[in-house]
Motif scaffolding. Structure first.
Motif, short mmCIF file in Angstrom:
data_model
loop_
_atom_site.label_atom_id
_atom_site.label_comp_id
_atom_site.label_asym_id
_atom_site.label_seq_id
_atom_site.Cartn_x
_atom_site.Cartn_y
_atom_site.Cartn_z
N ASP A 520 45.85 39.35 -135.34
CA ASP A 520 44.84 39.60 -136.37
C ASP A 520 44.82 41.08 -136.77
OD1 ASP A 520 44.14 36.94 -136.32
OD2 ASP A 520 42.35 37.23 -135.07
N ILE A 521 44.94 41.96 -135.78
CA ILE A 521 44.92 43.39 -136.09
C ILE A 521 46.15 43.80 -136.88
CG2 ILE A 521 45.01 45.70 -135.05
CD1 ILE A 521 43.24 44.63 -132.80
N ASN A 522 47.31 43.23 -136.55
CA ASN A 522 48.51 43.55 -137.32
C ASN A 522 48.35 43.15 -138.78
OD1 ASN A 522 50.49 44.89 -135.72
ND2 ASN A 522 50.72 43.05 -134.50
N GLU A 523 47.71 42.02 -139.03
CA GLU A 523 47.43 41.63 -140.42
C GLU A 523 46.47 42.60 -141.08
OE1 GLU A 523 47.08 39.90 -144.09
OE2 GLU A 523 48.65 39.71 -142.57
N GLN A 524 45.45 43.03 -140.34
CA GLN A 524 44.49 44.00 -140.87
C GLN A 524 45.19 45.30 -141.25
OE1 GLN A 524 41.15 44.53 -138.23
NE2 GLN A 524 40.24 46.18 -139.42
N ILE A 525 46.10 45.75 -140.40
CA ILE A 525 46.82 47.00 -140.66
C ILE A 525 47.70 46.87 -141.91
CG2 ILE A 525 48.66 48.51 -139.79
CD1 ILE A 525 47.48 47.98 -136.96
N MET A 526 48.42 45.77 -142.02
CA MET A 526 49.33 45.63 -143.15
C MET A 526 48.59 45.37 -144.47
SD MET A 526 52.09 46.57 -142.00
CE MET A 526 52.94 46.34 -143.57
N THR A 527 47.35 44.94 -144.40
CA THR A 527 46.52 44.84 -145.60
C THR A 527 46.01 46.23 -145.99
OG1 THR A 527 45.83 42.60 -145.00
CG2 THR A 527 44.48 43.76 -146.62
N LEU A 528 45.60 47.00 -144.99
CA LEU A 528 45.20 48.39 -145.23
C LEU A 528 46.37 49.23 -145.70
CD1 LEU A 528 43.16 50.77 -144.89
CD2 LEU A 528 43.87 50.87 -142.49
N LEU A 529 47.54 48.97 -145.16
CA LEU A 529 48.81 49.62 -145.51
C LEU A 529 48.76 51.15 -145.41
CD1 LEU A 529 51.61 48.59 -146.42
CD2 LEU A 529 50.96 49.12 -148.76
N PRO A 530 48.55 51.67 -144.19
CA PRO A 530 48.55 53.13 -144.02
C PRO A 530 49.95 53.74 -144.09
CG PRO A 530 48.34 52.02 -141.92
CD PRO A 530 48.29 50.95 -142.95
N GLY A 531 50.96 52.91 -143.98
CA GLY A 531 52.35 53.37 -144.04
C GLY A 531 53.24 52.16 -144.19
N ILE A 532 54.54 52.40 -144.18
CA ILE A 532 55.50 51.32 -144.39
C ILE A 532 56.44 51.26 -143.19
CG2 ILE A 532 57.30 50.42 -145.90
CD1 ILE A 532 56.01 52.24 -148.10
N PRO A 533 56.32 50.22 -142.36
CA PRO A 533 57.30 50.04 -141.28
C PRO A 533 58.67 49.72 -141.88
CG PRO A 533 55.85 48.13 -141.43
CD PRO A 533 55.33 49.12 -142.42
N ILE A 534 59.67 50.48 -141.49
CA ILE A 534 61.00 50.32 -142.09
C ILE A 534 61.92 49.45 -141.24
CG2 ILE A 534 63.05 51.52 -142.94
CD1 ILE A 534 60.59 52.09 -144.61
#
Length: 568
Positions: A520-534
């Protein structure tokens, strides 16, 4: 650990033994240079090296260490050296992320998860002859807890802040109540460490080299705590006097050239096979390869992807680390354009991760969808993603009123990292993609040592930036908790909901609950999008044919006491 009853881990006396490399090439190497030969031949042989072996192991590092005191470091080149000098209570099994005993031979956990009692190895001494005992463990925890001023800074006490979240007296208002609640040296020789709240990753976090045991009397005597505003990284202790319990002791540091270690003749475990180890600073990857080919070094890390087959064909040994890292493009939301979610989404849609991997990263590297590799608990295969779509990127920029966006792009030079083998190549690949989407950047290239981390983590004057992380232990908090567990200069945002969710997740002790909570937290982070995991690159190491006893670790937990070097 169980929330219902005490748990115990027990094993026999640790030997810190690594396994022999799977195969040893037999082709001859080029003649050693006079300098390298001189270094390798010096020293005695009481550690057990054979008459046909060399007495010195020479490794090519990519940069100077930041400090010889691991408390104030967060980089792999520093830890490569300090792992030889210092040891923690807990370690990892060679080549894995599994917990293993070290200075603690066993431990128990209280039912409420708030107390850990460690049984210590007997007869261990620091390299200055002082005893390692329960009082020494308490002294180390108290030292960290009582750091003040500059020593509490995000770019110094990085790991302590990430794990313990606060000090006895916080000089930074962003810090909170410390996880550490005190420790006790018990009458039976054990030591108990108490926490203010349960933390599922506590034992695993103790494998971090930042939490290795040091002789605190030597630290204090040589100004290692950074009192009166002094930078503790520049103290006499951190530059020339580190004292630990490990298989090697510090001998010399020639800045910009090399660090020399000597065998600890009084080591309590399996003594080093070589009399000395040298980490030679060679910032350029091509130069490291040539040094290996010329016989000037015996091995090096961070082999450039294009060099792997060349070295293999010349009968050098290649070891691949299991990918346990993440490369990301950070976005500092304190810089006005990046505070707009649509701008961050546009930048994400502008990046073709597969093309970056093809042009700049090793074969076998996988594109990342979130800020942790897929072998860490809590990885979410249904997380929100941002597919490569230049038209979508331009549309979002227009909606944000940023069709003519120009933004700084910080990237490091003079360094290689497992997640970032060639920063300039990665920068160029990403920058070309951003340009194609109408996003102009102002390149800000900065030497890794001493400036880059201070710029992107210690200050607010940065925009886009390349950075990454090699996991230190197998727990999701070591990835997303480190990145996003509190407000930091690097990311420049304040999201109490996310911070609270990560703080709560740290206290979960059921693996099933951990899985769903962190998904759930990983989804929250990717919605917030503080950066782009490459991506999660696959790092490679290369060795001369005569090197044995080196086992690559996914968390770089490599101790060199079992390494031998023979003429090829």
């Amino acid at each position: 650990m169980s929330a219902q009853s005490p748990t115990e881990h027990d094993t026999t006396h640790p030997s810190r033994r690594a396994f022999t490399l799977a195969s040893v090439a037999t082709a001859g190497l080029a003649t050693l240079s006079a300098c390298a030969k001189s270094e390798r031949d010096e020293g005695g042989s009481s550690g057990g090296s054979s008459s046909s072996g060399r007495d010195t192991f020479v490794f090519g590092g990519s940069a100077d260490p930041d400090s010889l005191d691991p408390v104030f470091a967060s980089d792999g080149e520093t830890f490569r050296i300090t792992r030889q000098i210092f040891e923690g209570l807990v370690s990892t099994k060679p080549g894995t992320t599994e917990l293993a005993p070290s200075l603690a031979t066993k431990w128990t956990t209280s039912e409420d998860g708030l107390s850990y009692t460690f049984t210590l190895a007997e007869g261990v001494k620091f390299s200055n002859g002082k005893p390692f005992d329960a009082a020494a463990v308490v002294a180390n925890f108290e030292r960290w807890y009582n750091l003040r001023g500059i020593a509490q800074g995000e770019d110094l006490a990085y790991y302590y802040r990430s794990i313990f979240r606060g000090f006895k007296t916080n000089d930074d208002p962003a810090l909170g109540t410390s996880l550490y609640a005190g420790s006790t040296a018990n009458a039976d020789g054990t030591v108990t460490v108490n926490l203010t709240s349960p933390f599922a990753g506590f034992l695993a976090s103790l494998t971090l080299p930042a939490f290795a045991m040091q002789e605190t009397g030597a630290v204090e005597a040589a100004g290692g705590n950074g009192l009166n505003g002094a930078d503790p990284r520049q103290s006499e202790y951190a530059t020339s006097g580190p004292i630990g319990t490990g298989p090697f002791v510090f001998a010399a540091w020639e800045r910009g050239q090399q660090v020399t270690l000597k065998r600890n003749e009084d080591y309590w475990g399996e003594k080093a096979k070589v009399a000395s180890a040298v980490v030679r600073v060679i910032g350029d990857g091509t130069a490291r390869k040539q040094a290996l080919q010329n016989g000037d070094i015996d091995g090096y890390d961070l082999v450039a992807p294009a060099d792997v087959e060349t070295l293999k064909s010349a009968d050098f040994q290649i070891q691949n680390r299991p990918a346990f890292n993440i490369l990301y493009l950070g976005m500092n939301q304190a810089l006005a354009p990046l505070g707009d979610l649509k701008v961050r989404q546009a930048i994400s849609h502008a990046i073709d991760k597969d093309a970056v991997i093809k042009n700049a990263l090793p074969s076998g590297t996988k594109a990342a969808t979130q800020f942790m590799p897929e072998n860490v608990i809590g990885w979410n295969d249904k997380v929100t993603t941002y597919e490569y779509d230049v038209d979508k990127a331009k549309q979002l920029l227009a909606e944000a009123g940023q069709s003519n966006l120009t933004i700084p792009f910080n990237y490091p030079t003079g360094v290689s990292r497992p997640y970032m083998p060639n920063p300039e190549t990665i920068y160029n690949a990403i920058n070309q993609q951003l340009t194609a989407a109408g996003i102009k950047t102002t390149p800000v290239a900065e030497q890794w040592t001493p400036n880059y981390l201070g710029t992107v983590q210690g200050g607010t004057n940065h925009g886009l930036h390349l950075l990454g992380w090699t996991g230190d232990y197998n727990d999701p908090d070591n990835f997303i908790g480190v990145f996003f567990g509190a407000q930091t200069n690097e990311w420049g945002f304040n999201d109490p909901g996310l911070f609270e969710a990560l703080a709560k997740a740290r206290t979960v002790t059921s693996q099933d609950e951990q899985e769903t909570t962190y998904q759930d937290i990983n989804e929250q982070i990717m919605t917030l999008l503080p950066g782009i995991p490459i991506a999660s690159p696959v790092p490679s190491l290369a060795f001369a044919a005569g090197v044995k006893g080196y086992t690559a670790s996914p968390v770089q937990d490599e101790v060199w006491n079992t390494v031998t070097v023979a003429d090829s």
